[in-house]
Design a protein around this motif. Structure first.
Motif, PDB file in Angstrom:
ATOM      1  N   LEU A  71      -6.068   1.146  -0.870  1.00  0.00           N
ATOM      2  CA  LEU A  71      -4.876   0.730  -1.600  1.00  0.00           C
ATOM      3  C   LEU A  71      -3.818   1.830  -1.624  1.00  0.00           C
ATOM      4  O   LEU A  71      -2.631   1.563  -1.428  1.00  0.00           O
ATOM      5  CB  LEU A  71      -5.260   0.338  -3.028  1.00  0.00           C
ATOM      6  CG  LEU A  71      -4.243  -0.480  -3.820  1.00  0.00           C
ATOM      7  CD1 LEU A  71      -3.954  -1.796  -3.139  1.00  0.00           C
ATOM      8  CD2 LEU A  71      -4.749  -0.716  -5.245  1.00  0.00           C
ATOM      9  N   ARG A  72      -4.239   3.051  -1.853  1.00  0.00           N
ATOM     10  CA  ARG A  72      -3.279   4.162  -1.881  1.00  0.00           C
ATOM     11  C   ARG A  72      -3.992   5.461  -1.565  1.00  0.00           C
ATOM     12  O   ARG A  72      -5.195   5.587  -1.778  1.00  0.00           O
ATOM     13  CB  ARG A  72      -2.572   4.261  -3.238  1.00  0.00           C
ATOM     14  CG  ARG A  72      -3.491   4.366  -4.422  1.00  0.00           C
ATOM     15  CD  ARG A  72      -2.700   4.615  -5.702  1.00  0.00           C
ATOM     16  NE  ARG A  72      -1.780   3.540  -5.977  1.00  0.00           N
ATOM     17  CZ  ARG A  72      -2.044   2.525  -6.800  1.00  0.00           C
ATOM     18  NH1 ARG A  72      -3.219   2.469  -7.411  1.00  0.00           N
ATOM     19  NH2 ARG A  72      -1.150   1.591  -7.025  1.00  0.00           N
TER      20      ARG A  72
ATOM     21  N   ARG B 130      -3.456  -5.463 -12.131  1.00  0.00           N
ATOM     22  CA  ARG B 130      -2.055  -5.060 -12.209  1.00  0.00           C
ATOM     23  C   ARG B 130      -1.454  -4.694 -10.856  1.00  0.00           C
ATOM     24  O   ARG B 130      -0.424  -4.037 -10.789  1.00  0.00           O
ATOM     25  CB  ARG B 130      -1.915  -3.875 -13.170  1.00  0.00           C
ATOM     26  CG  ARG B 130      -2.807  -2.687 -12.851  1.00  0.00           C
ATOM     27  CD  ARG B 130      -2.750  -1.650 -13.967  1.00  0.00           C
ATOM     28  NE  ARG B 130      -3.647  -0.525 -13.732  1.00  0.00           N
ATOM     29  CZ  ARG B 130      -3.339   0.538 -13.023  1.00  0.00           C
ATOM     30  NH1 ARG B 130      -2.154   0.638 -12.452  1.00  0.00           N
ATOM     31  NH2 ARG B 130      -4.214   1.532 -12.867  1.00  0.00           N
ATOM     32  N   CYS B 131      -2.106  -5.141  -9.787  1.00  0.00           N
ATOM     33  CA  CYS B 131      -1.613  -4.844  -8.442  1.00  0.00           C
ATOM     34  C   CYS B 131      -1.338  -6.152  -7.706  1.00  0.00           C
ATOM     35  O   CYS B 131      -2.152  -7.084  -7.767  1.00  0.00           O
ATOM     36  CB  CYS B 131      -2.643  -4.010  -7.674  1.00  0.00           C
ATOM     37  SG  CYS B 131      -2.116  -3.586  -5.995  1.00  0.00           S
ATOM     38  N   PRO B 132      -0.215  -6.261  -6.995  1.00  0.00           N
ATOM     39  CA  PRO B 132       0.111  -7.502  -6.278  1.00  0.00           C
ATOM     40  C   PRO B 132      -0.669  -7.689  -4.984  1.00  0.00           C
ATOM     41  O   PRO B 132      -0.547  -8.732  -4.335  1.00  0.00           O
ATOM     42  CB  PRO B 132       1.604  -7.357  -5.987  1.00  0.00           C
ATOM     43  CG  PRO B 132       1.830  -5.874  -5.914  1.00  0.00           C
ATOM     44  CD  PRO B 132       0.873  -5.268  -6.895  1.00  0.00           C
ATOM     45  N   SER B 133      -1.434  -6.697  -4.591  1.00  0.00           N
ATOM     46  CA  SER B 133      -2.213  -6.810  -3.351  1.00  0.00           C
ATOM     47  C   SER B 133      -3.675  -7.131  -3.685  1.00  0.00           C
ATOM     48  O   SER B 133      -4.264  -6.490  -4.574  1.00  0.00           O
ATOM     49  CB  SER B 133      -2.150  -5.496  -2.568  1.00  0.00           C
ATOM     50  OG  SER B 133      -2.931  -5.553  -1.400  1.00  0.00           O
TER      51      SER B 133
ATOM     52  N   TYR C  92      -7.138  10.177  -5.806  1.00  0.00           N
ATOM     53  CA  TYR C  92      -8.023   9.235  -5.120  1.00  0.00           C
ATOM     54  C   TYR C  92      -8.924   9.960  -4.127  1.00  0.00           C
ATOM     55  O   TYR C  92     -10.083   9.572  -3.940  1.00  0.00           O
ATOM     56  CB  TYR C  92      -7.192   8.171  -4.402  1.00  0.00           C
ATOM     57  CG  TYR C  92      -6.847   6.988  -5.268  1.00  0.00           C
ATOM     58  CD1 TYR C  92      -7.321   5.713  -4.981  1.00  0.00           C
ATOM     59  CD2 TYR C  92      -6.051   7.138  -6.404  1.00  0.00           C
ATOM     60  CE1 TYR C  92      -7.011   4.628  -5.779  1.00  0.00           C
ATOM     61  CE2 TYR C  92      -5.733   6.066  -7.207  1.00  0.00           C
ATOM     62  CZ  TYR C  92      -6.217   4.815  -6.892  1.00  0.00           C
ATOM     63  OH  TYR C  92      -5.909   3.743  -7.693  1.00  0.00           O
TER      64      TYR C  92
ATOM     65  N   MET D  59       0.832  -1.197   0.000  1.00  0.00           N
ATOM     66  CA  MET D  59       0.000   0.000   0.000  1.00  0.00           C
ATOM     67  C   MET D  59       0.870   1.252   0.000  1.00  0.00           C
ATOM     68  O   MET D  59       1.969   1.237   0.549  1.00  0.00           O
ATOM     69  CB  MET D  59      -0.907   0.017   1.228  1.00  0.00           C
ATOM     70  CG  MET D  59      -1.897  -1.126   1.249  1.00  0.00           C
ATOM     71  SD  MET D  59      -3.030  -0.936   2.623  1.00  0.00           S
ATOM     72  CE  MET D  59      -4.001  -2.414   2.378  1.00  0.00           C
TER      73      MET D  59
ATOM     74  N   ARG E 153      -6.751 -13.667  -3.439  1.00  0.00           N
ATOM     75  CA  ARG E 153      -6.927 -13.163  -4.802  1.00  0.00           C
ATOM     76  C   ARG E 153      -8.065 -13.905  -5.502  1.00  0.00           C
ATOM     77  O   ARG E 153      -8.836 -13.308  -6.259  1.00  0.00           O
ATOM     78  CB  ARG E 153      -5.623 -13.311  -5.594  1.00  0.00           C
ATOM     79  CG  ARG E 153      -4.496 -12.430  -5.096  1.00  0.00           C
ATOM     80  CD  ARG E 153      -3.303 -12.448  -6.038  1.00  0.00           C
ATOM     81  NE  ARG E 153      -3.605 -11.806  -7.308  1.00  0.00           N
ATOM     82  CZ  ARG E 153      -3.545 -10.487  -7.534  1.00  0.00           C
ATOM     83  NH1 ARG E 153      -3.199  -9.664  -6.560  1.00  0.00           N
ATOM     84  NH2 ARG E 153      -3.826 -10.001  -8.722  1.00  0.00           N
TER      85      ARG E 153
ATOM     86  N   TYR F 133     -11.418  -1.801  -1.178  1.00  0.00           N
ATOM     87  CA  TYR F 133     -10.159  -2.193  -1.833  1.00  0.00           C
ATOM     88  C   TYR F 133      -9.505  -0.998  -2.518  1.00  0.00           C
ATOM     89  O   TYR F 133      -8.296  -0.760  -2.378  1.00  0.00           O
ATOM     90  CB  TYR F 133     -10.441  -3.311  -2.838  1.00  0.00           C
ATOM     91  CG  TYR F 133      -9.252  -3.714  -3.673  1.00  0.00           C
ATOM     92  CD1 TYR F 133      -8.187  -4.406  -3.104  1.00  0.00           C
ATOM     93  CD2 TYR F 133      -9.196  -3.407  -5.030  1.00  0.00           C
ATOM     94  CE1 TYR F 133      -7.087  -4.783  -3.875  1.00  0.00           C
ATOM     95  CE2 TYR F 133      -8.112  -3.787  -5.802  1.00  0.00           C
ATOM     96  CZ  TYR F 133      -7.068  -4.470  -5.216  1.00  0.00           C
ATOM     97  OH  TYR F 133      -5.985  -4.837  -5.974  1.00  0.00           O
TER      98      TYR F 133
ATOM     99  N   LEU G  99      -7.507  -2.217 -11.264  1.00  0.00           N
ATOM    100  CA  LEU G  99      -6.468  -2.154 -10.241  1.00  0.00           C
ATOM    101  C   LEU G  99      -5.997  -3.538  -9.843  1.00  0.00           C
ATOM    102  O   LEU G  99      -4.786  -3.807  -9.707  1.00  0.00           O
ATOM    103  CB  LEU G  99      -6.994  -1.414  -9.006  1.00  0.00           C
ATOM    104  CG  LEU G  99      -7.090   0.108  -9.083  1.00  0.00           C
ATOM    105  CD1 LEU G  99      -7.718   0.651  -7.797  1.00  0.00           C
ATOM    106  CD2 LEU G  99      -5.720   0.728  -9.298  1.00  0.00           C
ATOM    107  N   PHE G 100      -6.946  -4.444  -9.652  1.00  0.00           N
ATOM    108  CA  PHE G 100      -6.625  -5.793  -9.204  1.00  0.00           C
ATOM    109  C   PHE G 100      -5.773  -6.536 -10.228  1.00  0.00           C
ATOM    110  O   PHE G 100      -4.872  -7.313  -9.875  1.00  0.00           O
ATOM    111  CB  PHE G 100      -7.926  -6.560  -8.943  1.00  0.00           C
ATOM    112  CG  PHE G 100      -7.732  -8.001  -8.574  1.00  0.00           C
ATOM    113  CD1 PHE G 100      -7.188  -8.346  -7.345  1.00  0.00           C
ATOM    114  CD2 PHE G 100      -8.084  -9.008  -9.459  1.00  0.00           C
ATOM    115  CE1 PHE G 100      -7.013  -9.682  -7.003  1.00  0.00           C
ATOM    116  CE2 PHE G 100      -7.912 -10.334  -9.116  1.00  0.00           C
ATOM    117  CZ  PHE G 100      -7.375 -10.671  -7.882  1.00  0.00           C
TER     118      PHE G 100
END
Length: 328
Positions: A298-299, A243-246, A304, A1, A253, A294, A240-241
């Motif tokens: 995330l950030r 290309r995001c590792p979280s 945002y 994050m 996942r 989510y 987002l999901f």
């Protein structure tokens, strides 16, 4: 994050100590406004089976309690890597914003059953005695479909998740078939023993026929605006999901993927089965709450924060639009 400095509304919402309290308090006020609106202007939403047996305020109170129970179950899903104890409260807030759906206890109960089904389904991953979980999943699925036939539409998603987790083998397929047949056998036995209850088997069959009649139609106005907002949130979360590792854990996942697939699938299906649009819409609200949590946990950035403001204002617009539908 990614955590940036600043005292933005988004940051205060995500890590705030009183976020859950504010969400539940605001939701309770909106539900109270919904009761007063139905008393003053009548209901423009779908009617519930319970409407003929329960006073309006009791059905509203019970429905609110069921949504809170569903929120507690949603909070038990460990999917987002972060501090989101307010996830369930956000779900209750989203249900509260849709004032025209408040007085429908059947919809509320169906959401609770849906989350129970998802909870059991997500336990179907490679483990010891996984056949028990597969059997329980499909037995619950068949039981729910006998009560609310729209659950039949979730069968592809159940099979998809089993395929994603790698438990689609011969033993588990037979466990799934046995689970599907068990409620049907029990219903057949009841009808054979007590023929007067034969209507219990006829009613689901009649309602199931309607699901086979696909035709394009625009959903009701009170859920059309929320569906547009929901589409943006879902696609944003999916992008987002992808290309995001979280979240990093494979099972987390897969579960988040399941919610994304389910919401997109039911959103598209709402245009082909307009009579079921209200049911499918309420079923997507747990996923929408999950996607919002989510995205904004995330950030923290200026962009945002602006998007968070816009989304918060749009929820108020949905409430005002529902009030306008009541009055006019």
């Amino acid at each position: 994050m990614i955590y940036n400095n600043g005292n933005s509304l988004q940051r205060q919402f995500v890590i705030g100590r009183y976020t859950l309290t504010l969400l539940l308090g605001g939701a309770a006020l909106l539900w109270l406004a919904g009761v007063m609106g139905e008393i003053a202007f009548g209901s423009v939403g779908p009617h519930s089976f319970w409407s003929g047996f329960l006073p309006l305020w009791i059905e509203e109170a019970l429905a609110f309690g069921v949504y809170v129970a569903a929120a507690l179950l949603l909070n038990s899903f460990v999917i987002i890597e972060g501090r989101t104890p307010w996830l369930g409260g956000l779900f209750v807030w989203l249900t509260a914003c849709c004032l025209t759906l408040h007085g429908n206890l059947t919809l509320a109960l169906s959401v609770l059953v849906l989350l129970l089904l998802v909870a059991v389904l997500t336990a179907c991953h490679p483990r010891e005695n996984v056949q028990r979980w597969v059997y329980a999943t499909f037995a619950l699925f068949a039981t729910a479909a006998l009560w609310v036939p729209q659950f039949v539409c979730l069968l592809p998603l159940c099979l998809l998740f089993m395929s994603m987790t790698g438990v689609m083998n011969v033993r588990n397929v037979f466990a799934a078939l046995l689970g599907l047949l068990t409620p049907l056998w029990m219903l057949f036995a009841v009808i054979v023993i007590v023929p007067e209850l034969s209507f219990l088997g006829q009613a689901p069959a009649d309602r199931l026929d309607g699901l086979l009649l696909f035709s394009f139609a625009v959903p009701r106005p009170d859920i059309l605006l929320p569906m547009a907002i929901e589409a943006v949130v879902t696609l944003w979360a999916a992008a987002l999901f992808s290309r995001c590792p979280s979240p990093a854990k494979p099972l987390m996942r897969r579960v988040l993927s399941l919610f994304i697939y389910m919401n997109i699938y039911l959103w598209l299906l709402s245009w082909l089965l307009s009579d079921c649009a209200s049911v499918f819409f309420v079923w997507r609200l747990p996923g929408v709450a999950l996607f919002v949590a989510y995205i904004f946990s995330l950030r923290f950035t200026k962009l945002y924060n602006i998007c968070f403001w816009i989304l918060a204002l749009m929820s108020i617009v949905v409430v005002l639009f529902n009030v306008w539908l009541w009055i006019f």
